[in-house]
Design an enzyme around this catalytic site. Structure first.
Site, short mmCIF file in Angstrom:
data_model
loop_
_atom_site.label_atom_id
_atom_site.label_comp_id
_atom_site.label_asym_id
_atom_site.label_seq_id
_atom_site.Cartn_x
_atom_site.Cartn_y
_atom_site.Cartn_z
N HIS A 1 -2.56 -9.45 -2.67
CA HIS A 1 -1.62 -8.76 -3.35
C HIS A 1 -1.69 -9.56 -4.99
CE1 HIS A 1 1.75 -5.67 -3.01
NE2 HIS A 1 0.98 -5.72 -4.17
N GLU B 1 2.60 -8.47 4.98
CA GLU B 1 1.80 -9.43 4.30
C GLU B 1 2.75 -10.29 3.88
OE1 GLU B 1 1.91 -7.46 -0.44
OE2 GLU B 1 0.85 -6.54 1.10
N ASP C 1 -5.86 -5.25 -1.09
CA ASP C 1 -5.16 -6.13 -1.85
C ASP C 1 -3.98 -6.26 -1.31
OD1 ASP C 1 -4.77 -7.88 -4.14
OD2 ASP C 1 -3.68 -6.49 -5.08
N VAL D 1 -0.60 5.08 -4.49
CA VAL D 1 0.46 5.53 -4.27
C VAL D 1 1.56 4.65 -4.12
CG1 VAL D 1 -0.44 7.47 -3.09
CG2 VAL D 1 0.09 5.88 -1.78
N ARG E 1 0.20 -0.34 -1.58
CA ARG E 1 1.15 -0.92 -0.55
C ARG E 1 0.62 -1.18 0.79
NH1 ARG E 1 6.29 -1.67 -3.04
NH2 ARG E 1 6.77 -2.95 -1.44
N ARG F 1 0.10 6.77 -13.17
CA ARG F 1 -0.38 5.92 -14.35
C ARG F 1 -1.53 4.86 -14.00
NH1 ARG F 1 5.33 5.79 -14.11
NH2 ARG F 1 6.39 6.30 -16.16
N ILE F 2 -1.51 4.37 -12.97
CA ILE F 2 -2.61 3.31 -12.55
C ILE F 2 -3.82 4.21 -11.94
CG2 ILE F 2 -3.04 1.62 -10.74
CD1 ILE F 2 -0.24 0.65 -11.00
#
Length: 330
Positions: free
Chosen positions: A297, A265, A260, A207, A236, A156-157
Site C-alpha cells: 500500500h 492488510e 498495492d 474506486v 482499497r 481524480r486518480i
C-alpha cells in the site's frame, strides 16, 4: 491553539514542523492509531488529525466525548474515511474532513508502473535472473499501445491514470457512475462494468471503499475478463474478493495482477515478518505466483503526496477552528 496528530511516521515530521513554524501553531505528534483507548491523549488540544487503516471503533459516545472536550473537527489526512463513523461524528457536532486529492499522480503513476511490469513480464524475468537463468523463451512482452486499458472509477486518480495511459498510446475505456466530459479526449465511457471487463486487456481499479464497491471484483467479474488480461488494484483491498482472485489465478482465468492493497492488510503491511510463516494464506499463495506483484500500500508514498497530506489536513483544521469552511468536509 494546539493540534494533535496521530499515527505520524518519521517521514512526515519535516512537513509537519515546517507547517507549524509557518503558522506559529503548536503541532504535537504520536505514533499511535486513534481508538477509544488512545482518545484521552487529545484532551487539551484544539484540533485532531488521524491517519489509519483500521476502524476507530467504540460507539457514538466517543465522538460525543470529543465534542464535549471542545473539539470541533475530526480530520483524516488520507482520502479514505471508512475508518470513521461519519454519522456519529456529525451528530456530535464534529466536522469530518479528508484529503481527497493529496497527489493523484502518485497513485496513478503506480498503476502505470505496475502495468508496465506485468505486460513486459519483468517480475518473471527478475525471478529467472535471480536463479541465473538468462533465457527469455516464453516471456514475449506486449506493447501498451496495442492494449485497451479499462479504468473503473475515473475520478481524480482514475482520470489522471487515464491520461497517462492515453499518453502512452493505449486505448482507454472507463466505467463510472459519474461521467466527466473533460476526460473524453483521453477515454471512452462504457455503460456497464461488465462491458469494461469484457473489453479490457488491463483492468485498473480506482474506486473509494463503500457499500457499493466492496466485493466489486468477485468470481463472476473475474470470469468476464479476458484470459490474457491483467488486474491492477491501487485503491482499497476489499474491492477485490481475494478468495475469488486466488481461485481465478490458479484456474488461468486471468493472466496476472498487481496489488498495492489487499483484504486484511492491516496485519501485514508496513510491518517486518521476515522468517515468519504468514498467517494470511491468501497472501502467502499470491506471493508464490510468478504473475502476481504485491506492494504494501505504497501508491501514495511519494515526496509530494506526503507533504500535501500533511499540509492540506492541517490547513483544514485551521480553517475550521477559525470558523471558516473547507471544501473537504463531509
Amino acid at each position: 491553539m494546539k493540534i494533535l496528530m496521530y499515527s505520524v511516521r518519521d517521514d512526515e515530521q519535516d512537513a509537519i514542523q515546517a507547517w507549524a513554524a509557518a503558522h506559529q501553531i503548536q503541532v504535537d505528534t504520536n505514533d499511535l492509531e486513534f481508538h477509544p483507548e488512545t482518545a484521552d491523549l487529545v484532551k487539551g488540544y484544539d484540533g485532531l488529525v488521524i491517519q489509519q487503516r483500521s476502524p476507530i471503533g467504540g460507539d457514538a459516545s466517543l465522538y460525543q466525548s470529543l465534542a464535549a472536550a471542545g473539539l470541533k473537527q475530526l480530520t483524516s489526512r488520507t482520502a479514505g474515511v471508512d475508518t470513521i463513523d461519519i454519522p456519529a461524528a456529525k451528530a456530535a457536532g464534529l466536522v469530518v474532513t479528508n484529503v481527497p486529492a493529496y497527489s493523484p499522480n502518485s497513485v496513478a503513476e503506480m498503476s502505470v508502473a505496475q502495468t508496465m511490469r506485468l505486460i513486459r513480464n519483468l517480475e518473471m524475468f527478475d525471478q529467472r535472473i535471480s536463479q541465473q537463468n538468462f533465457q527469455w523463451a516464453g516471456l514475449q512482452a506486449r506493447e501498451i499501445r496495442s492494449l485497451t486499458v479499462g479504468i473503473i472509477g475515473a475520478g481524480r486518480i482514475g482520470g489522471t491514470a487515464a491520461r497517462l495511459f492515453h499518453g502512452l498510446g493505449a486505448k482507454v475505456i472507463a466505467y463510472d457512475v459519474v461521467r466527466h466530459p473533460e476526460l473524453e479526449d483521453a477515454l471512452t465511457y462504457v455503460d456497464t462494468k461488465e462491458d469494461l471487463l469484457r473489453q479490457a486487456d488491463v483492468v485498473d481499479l480506482h474506486v473509494d471503499l463503500n457499500e457499493t464497491s466492496a466485493g466489486l471484483i468477485d468470481a463472476a467479474a473475474l470470469k468476464l475478463m479476458k484470459t490474457d488480461a491483467y488486474l491492477i488494484n491501487t485503491s482499497r483491498g476489499p474491492v477485490i474478493v481475494t478468495d475469488d482472485l486466488v481461485a481465478a489465478l490458479k484456474a488461468g482465468e486471468i493472466a496476472g495482477c498487481a496489488l498495492d492493497t489487499v483484504e486484511g492488510e492491516n496485519a501485514l503491511f508496513n510491518q517486518n515478518h521476515q522468517g515468519e510463516v504468514l498467517q494470511d494464506t491468501n497472501v502467502a499463495q499470491l506471493m508464490q505466483m510468478p504473475n502476481v506483484i504485491i506492494t504494501p500500500h505504497v501508491g501514495f508514498y511519494t515526496n509530494l503526496a506526503v507533504k500535501n497530506m500533511v499540509d492540506i489536513s492541517l490547513d483544514d483544521v485551521l480553517a475550521i477552528l477559525n470558523g471558516e469552511t473547507t471544501a473537504h468536509a463531509f
